[in-house]
Design an enzyme around this catalytic site. Structure first.
Site, short mmCIF file in Angstrom:
data_model
loop_
_atom_site.label_atom_id
_atom_site.label_comp_id
_atom_site.label_asym_id
_atom_site.label_seq_id
_atom_site.Cartn_x
_atom_site.Cartn_y
_atom_site.Cartn_z
CG ASP A 20 -1.85 -1.21 1.23
OD1 ASP A 20 -2.24 -1.67 0.14
OD2 ASP A 20 -2.17 -1.70 2.33
CE LYS A 23 2.40 -2.53 -4.31
NZ LYS A 23 2.13 -2.17 -2.92
N GLY A 50 -4.39 -4.48 -3.84
CA GLY A 50 -5.40 -3.45 -4.07
C GLY A 50 -4.65 -2.18 -4.43
CG HIS A 51 -1.92 -2.17 -6.95
ND1 HIS A 51 -1.09 -2.78 -7.85
CD2 HIS A 51 -1.62 -2.70 -5.75
CE1 HIS A 51 -0.33 -3.65 -7.21
NE2 HIS A 51 -0.64 -3.62 -5.93
CD GLN A 234 0.79 -8.97 -2.48
OE1 GLN A 234 1.51 -9.58 -3.26
NE2 GLN A 234 -0.48 -8.76 -2.75
P1 GDP Z 1 -0.72 0.24 -3.55
O1 GDP Z 1 -1.34 -1.03 -3.08
O2 GDP Z 1 0.74 0.32 -3.27
O3 GDP Z 1 -1.03 0.54 -4.99
O4 GDP Z 1 -1.39 1.39 -2.69
P2 GDP Z 1 -2.96 1.54 -2.31
O5 GDP Z 1 -3.68 1.99 -3.52
O6 GDP Z 1 -3.43 0.32 -1.63
O7 GDP Z 1 -2.88 2.64 -1.21
C1 GDP Z 1 -2.36 3.89 -1.46
C2 GDP Z 1 -3.45 4.93 -1.19
O8 GDP Z 1 -2.86 6.21 -1.17
C3 GDP Z 1 -4.51 5.01 -2.27
O9 GDP Z 1 -5.71 5.35 -1.67
C4 GDP Z 1 -4.02 6.13 -3.19
O10 GDP Z 1 -5.08 6.79 -3.86
C5 GDP Z 1 -3.40 7.05 -2.18
N1 GDP Z 1 -2.25 7.84 -2.66
C6 GDP Z 1 -1.25 7.47 -3.51
N2 GDP Z 1 -0.32 8.46 -3.59
C7 GDP Z 1 -0.76 9.45 -2.78
C8 GDP Z 1 -0.23 10.73 -2.39
O11 GDP Z 1 0.85 11.13 -2.80
N3 GDP Z 1 -0.96 11.45 -1.49
C9 GDP Z 1 -2.16 11.01 -0.98
N4 GDP Z 1 -2.79 11.78 -0.11
N5 GDP Z 1 -2.68 9.83 -1.32
C10 GDP Z 1 -1.98 9.06 -2.19
P1 IMO Z 2 -0.89 -4.25 -2.15
O1 IMO Z 2 -0.43 -4.83 -3.48
C1 IMO Z 2 -0.91 -4.64 2.19
C2 IMO Z 2 -0.91 -8.70 3.81
C3 IMO Z 2 -2.15 -9.15 4.55
C4 IMO Z 2 -1.54 -10.12 5.55
C5 IMO Z 2 -0.44 -10.78 4.74
C6 IMO Z 2 -0.82 -12.11 4.14
O2 IMO Z 2 -2.17 -3.54 -2.23
O3 IMO Z 2 0.22 -3.48 -1.54
P2 IMO Z 2 -2.38 -12.86 2.11
O4 IMO Z 2 -3.82 -12.62 1.84
O5 IMO Z 2 -1.49 -12.38 1.03
O6 IMO Z 2 -2.09 -14.28 2.48
O7 IMO Z 2 -2.06 -12.00 3.44
O8 IMO Z 2 -0.11 -9.87 3.70
N1 IMO Z 2 -1.14 -8.21 2.44
C7 IMO Z 2 -1.10 -6.91 2.10
N2 IMO Z 2 -0.91 -5.82 2.86
N3 IMO Z 2 -1.05 -4.52 0.86
C8 IMO Z 2 -1.20 -5.61 0.08
O9 IMO Z 2 -1.19 -5.57 -1.27
C9 IMO Z 2 -1.28 -6.88 0.70
N4 IMO Z 2 -1.45 -8.15 0.26
C10 IMO Z 2 -1.36 -8.95 1.33
O10 IMO Z 2 -2.80 -8.07 5.18
O11 IMO Z 2 -0.94 -9.40 6.60
MG MG Z 3 -2.85 -1.69 -1.79
#
Ligand code: GDP
Ligand code: IMO
Ligand code: MG
Length: 466
Positions: A20, A23, A50-51, A234
């Protein structure tokens, strides 16, 4: 932005923390500069990812399909992935028509299929673990990879075989037997029935896609002089071997995973772009040295829902003397709620020893620093520079974070006034100092800084600040 990189090598885009990191947004930005001959691939993980990206004012959460889908490049779901066919079909349905993404999408015949009974095995085995649970996303990821190493998994290429249904039923039965014998759980029809319908609808959808060999599409793209971007899911600390075991996912999330996840020689993999947040978050269980509020925060995030937290702390103070409350403020300001499961993300300060490790292991020579804007309003920003373990100061992370009993040493930075958006494309002096400190300490260039969730919320570091 990545034009200086070697075109004949793949660029991995890797999360350097616990997932999270942002990415999705990073990949979408890079992808917007790619051509129709370039390629974006996923090489590991499944719909545990979840991106989130914003496109034309709307937010999308990608789980299986790479975040660069709104660009022009080809997109490929690679051999190292686990694919839930129903989830793939559903996700494809959310992508607006007119992006012509289906004609650009291909899937590896080696990728592993997630069955409805994998999902059941994941949830029942987590429940049985009790206090030792990992906090999985419940998407069947670990049982799907387990079947790969048990050499009985069904792969995407199998869906065209005449005995596919028979093999599906046989494997599902093996899972049900395990549930009964090992977990004393008798599978009821209603446990899987909805998932089964989705599974078979998903298989029909998969059969309509281009099912190919990852190694071939990657090699052809590179030898044609085009770019290949590998979108990590991840984060480094969730890597099954080199992460913070056993609180990890079940795939290789690090740059090394690009080679085995696509079936290409390691020499094809170039320097990585590392994505890091301006602080740290973690979903699920396991040690987290810089967690604000420590153990209290871990338990709170495990047991509470976002709505409950919002009621209890309507306006948490980022400058509270109470670290637990500061952690809640960071979560609220950063909207740190899981994009797949809706769980509260645990929050803490930046952790340099972890990042040193992640940068080294991935050969991340360029960094994207996200969510700096979330620190607006903090009068002080802390960074853990060193650990103290058994009285000794170190910047190395220990073999077992859990048992090491880490005490963090912090350096404190002054915050900035107002919002980053007030500085129109520049960063305030205090924010710039923070960025420069990170670059110097981590020994890698920060190529851009995220200042908000949307596409345009970005400061291009070396453009605005030569
Ligand atoms: P990922 O799994 O690495 O793709 O990240 P996620 O999408 O799960 O979580 C990142 C969250 O931060 C999302 O809700 C994005 O919309 C948000 N986000 C990404 N870059 C920025 C930023 O520079 N500032 C803010 N406030 N939110 C951001
Ligand atoms: P993105 O790509 C954050 C965490 C879960 C748990 C552990 C194992 O959005 O960054 P799993 O279901 O893979 O067996 O869970 O890994 N986890 C993540 N945490 N972002 C993710 O993906 C994750 N995918 C798995 O919360 O601790
Ligand atoms: Mg994510």
């Amino acid at each position: 932005m990545i034009s200086s990189r070697n075109k004949s090598q793949i660029t991995p885009i890797i999360g350097l923390q616990w997932g999270d990191e942002g990415k999705g947004k990073g990949v979408a930005r890079i992808a917007s500069g790619l051509s129709t001959k370039d390629l974006i691939v996923r090489f590991q993980g499944g719909n545990n990812a979840g991106h989130t990206i914003y496109h034309k004012g709307k937010s999308y959460v990608f789980k299986l399909i790479p975040s660069g889908v709104f660009g022009k490049a080809q997109i490929h779901l690679g051999a190292g992935m686990v694919i839930n066919p129903g989830a793939l079909k559903e996700e494809a349905g959310f992508i607006p028509k007119g992006t012509s993404f289906l004609s650009r999408l291909s899937v590896s015949h080696h990728a592993i299929l997630t069955l409805p009974t994998h999902i059941l095995l994941d949830s029942i085995s987590e429940k049985k673990k009790g206090k030792r649970k990992i906090g999985s996303t419940g998407r069947g990821i670990s049982p799907s990879y387990t079947d790969l190493t048990l050499r009985r998994a069904l792969r995407v290429g199998d869906i065209f075989e005449p005995d596919f249904k028979k093999r599906y039923l046989a494997l599902s039965q093996e899972h049900k037997d395990t549930l009964q014998k090992v977990f004393n759980y008798k599978v009821r029809k209603e446990d899987t029935i909805g998932h089964e319908k989705d599974f078979w609808d998903g298989i029909k959808f998969l059969r309509s896609l281009a099912i190919i060999n990852s190694a071939e599409i990657v090699s052809e793209t590179l030898s044609g002089g085009h770019k290949v971007i590998a979108e990590g899911a991840q984060g480094t600390l969730l890597d099954v071997r080199f992460g913070n075991y056993p609180f990890v996912t079940s795939s290789h999330t690090i740059a090394g995973g690009v080679s085995t996840g696509l079936g290409i020689p390691p020499s094809f993999v170039g320097e990585a772009i590392g994505i890091l947040k301006a602080y740290t978050t973690k979903v699920g269980e396991g040690p987290f040295p810089t967690e604000l509020g420590g153990e209290k925060s871990r338990v709170w995030c495990r047991d509470r829902k976002f709505t409950y937290e919002k009621e209890k702390f309507s306006n948490p103070n980022p400058n509270s003397g109470n670290e637990f409350e500061q952690g809640i403020a960071l979560r609220r300001l950063g909207s740190e709620v899981g994009s797949v499961t809706g769980r509260l993300r645990r929050t803490g300060w930046m952790d340099i020893p972890l990042l040193h490790y992640a940068i080294k292991i991935n050969n991340a020579t360029e960094l994207v620093l996200t969510k700096l804007d979330v620190l607006n309003g903090f009068k002080e920003i802390k960074v853990c520079t060193d650990y103290i373990i058994r009285g000794k100061r170190t910047t190395e992370i220990p073999f077992d974070l859990y048992r090491a009993q880490i005490k963090c040493m912090y350096k404190t930075f002054p915050g900035w006034r107002g919002k980053l958006s007030d500085y129109s494309g520049k960063l305030p002096k205090e924010a710039m100092n923070y960025v420069k400190f990170l670059e110097k300490t981590l020994g890698a260039k920060i190529i851009y800084v995220g200042t908000g969730p949307e596409e345009h919320h970005v400061v291009e570091r070396y453009w605005s600040h030569p």
